[in-house]
Design a protein around this motif. Structure first.
Motif, mmCIF file in Angstrom:
data_model
loop_
_atom_site.group_PDB
_atom_site.id
_atom_site.type_symbol
_atom_site.label_atom_id
_atom_site.label_comp_id
_atom_site.label_asym_id
_atom_site.label_seq_id
_atom_site.Cartn_x
_atom_site.Cartn_y
_atom_site.Cartn_z
ATOM 1 N N ALA A 26 1.108 -0.907 0.562
ATOM 2 C CA ALA A 26 -0.159 -0.107 -0.194
ATOM 3 C C ALA A 26 0.796 1.083 0.699
ATOM 4 O O ALA A 26 2.378 1.173 0.420
ATOM 5 N N SER A 27 0.914 2.536 -0.445
ATOM 6 C CA SER A 27 0.985 3.512 -0.434
ATOM 7 C C SER A 27 0.753 4.833 -0.651
ATOM 8 O O SER A 27 -0.777 4.817 -0.659
ATOM 9 N N VAL A 28 1.177 6.084 -0.006
ATOM 10 C CA VAL A 28 0.084 7.206 -0.233
ATOM 11 C C VAL A 28 0.500 7.858 -1.057
ATOM 12 O O VAL A 28 1.244 7.989 -1.759
ATOM 13 N N VAL A 29 -0.174 8.288 -2.067
ATOM 14 C CA VAL A 29 -0.469 9.074 -3.124
ATOM 15 C C VAL A 29 -1.035 10.541 -2.519
ATOM 16 O O VAL A 29 -2.302 11.031 -2.624
ATOM 17 N N THR A 30 -0.015 11.513 -2.759
ATOM 18 C CA THR A 30 -1.156 12.538 -3.311
ATOM 19 C C THR A 30 -1.478 13.069 -4.429
ATOM 20 O O THR A 30 -0.842 13.151 -5.474
ATOM 21 N N ILE A 31 -2.655 13.801 -4.854
ATOM 22 C CA ILE A 31 -3.744 13.893 -5.754
ATOM 23 C C ILE A 31 -3.670 15.078 -5.476
ATOM 24 O O ILE A 31 -4.616 16.048 -4.628
ATOM 25 N N ASN A 32 -3.646 16.313 -6.928
ATOM 26 C CA ASN A 32 -4.018 17.761 -6.272
ATOM 27 C C ASN A 32 -5.393 17.483 -7.613
ATOM 28 O O ASN A 32 -4.970 17.510 -8.781
ATOM 29 N N HIS A 33 -6.374 17.995 -7.263
ATOM 30 C CA HIS A 33 -7.914 18.234 -7.885
ATOM 31 C C HIS A 33 -8.093 19.616 -6.923
ATOM 32 O O HIS A 33 -8.582 19.739 -6.270
ATOM 33 N N GLU A 34 -8.243 20.589 -8.640
ATOM 34 C CA GLU A 34 -9.426 21.803 -7.824
ATOM 35 C C GLU A 34 -8.982 22.431 -6.927
ATOM 36 O O GLU A 34 -9.234 23.247 -6.559
ATOM 37 N N VAL A 93 3.857 3.024 -8.037
ATOM 38 C CA VAL A 93 4.949 2.178 -8.228
ATOM 39 C C VAL A 93 6.014 2.494 -7.160
ATOM 40 O O VAL A 93 6.350 3.510 -7.438
ATOM 41 N N GLY A 94 5.575 2.110 -6.077
ATOM 42 C CA GLY A 94 6.395 3.032 -5.523
ATOM 43 C C GLY A 94 6.087 3.936 -4.230
ATOM 44 O O GLY A 94 4.657 4.533 -4.094
ATOM 45 N N GLU A 95 7.054 4.890 -3.795
ATOM 46 C CA GLU A 95 6.305 5.269 -2.687
ATOM 47 C C GLU A 95 6.106 7.381 -3.376
ATOM 48 O O GLU A 95 7.046 7.022 -4.737
ATOM 49 N N GLY A 96 6.172 8.659 -2.781
ATOM 50 C CA GLY A 96 5.932 9.393 -2.890
ATOM 51 C C GLY A 96 6.065 10.077 -4.545
ATOM 52 O O GLY A 96 5.685 10.664 -5.161
ATOM 53 N N LEU A 97 4.430 9.846 -4.601
ATOM 54 C CA LEU A 97 3.981 9.440 -6.364
ATOM 55 C C LEU A 97 2.190 10.675 -5.842
ATOM 56 O O LEU A 97 1.804 11.243 -4.798
#
Length: 157
Positions: free
Chosen positions: A56-64, A136-140
């Motif tokens: 599992a990984s944490v993804v940062t999503i920039n949206h609106e 794929v990995g961390e830091g996405l």
């Protein structure tokens, strides 16, 4: 002929998503490593992760104009995880990588989007379809973009 190709691609994507959902339900160990079933098609670059560890990984999503941190379990797409986390107004339709209505740009990190119908040169420019993309990995870090921006790149308009 083109309709037959899209239909075949849609069928393959549906089978892959169904397989992911079954695996996801089997492995409810969010935040821990789980071994992917050998031969499961959740692979890197369209390949397979058979026998590899999926994390599992944490993804940062920039949206609106807002930044969201979303945990992706290693089996579900970024879109599925974002919707489950309650991010509103995400654009999507088919959830199979065919319609191209869930575009984004990878600004950091890497994704696997093996089933997406993007040309290699567009993917290399950092575009991704959230419905097929898996971290794929961390830091996405992902930035959602307009469908027009993706189509301009994909179709060379």
């Amino acid at each position: 002929m083109a309709a037959a190709c899209l239909s075949a691609a849609a069928s393959a994507c549906t089978a892959q998503l169904s397989s992911r959902r079954v695996l996801s339900k089997q492995f409810q160990h969010r935040g821990t490593a789980v071994a992917a079933r050998s031969g499961s098609n959740v692979g890197v670059g369209g390949g397979r992760r058979g026998g590899a560890m999926v994390m599992a990984s944490v993804v940062t999503i920039n949206h609106e104009g807002k930044e969201y941190k979303v945990e992706v379990d290693g089996f579900d797409s970024i879109l599925e995880a974002a919707l489950a986390a309650g991010i509103g107004n995400l654009s999507y339709d088919c959830k199979m990588g065919v319609c191209m209505t869930c575009p984004s740009r990878v600004t950091a990190g890497k994704v696997d989007q093996g089933m997406a119908m993007l040309s290699d040169d567009v993917a290399e420019k950092g575009f991704a379809l959230l419905c097929c993309a898996m971290p794929v990995g961390e830091g996405l870090v992902i930035q959602t973009v307009s469908e027009d921006e993706l189509l301009e790149e994909q179709l060379g308009a």
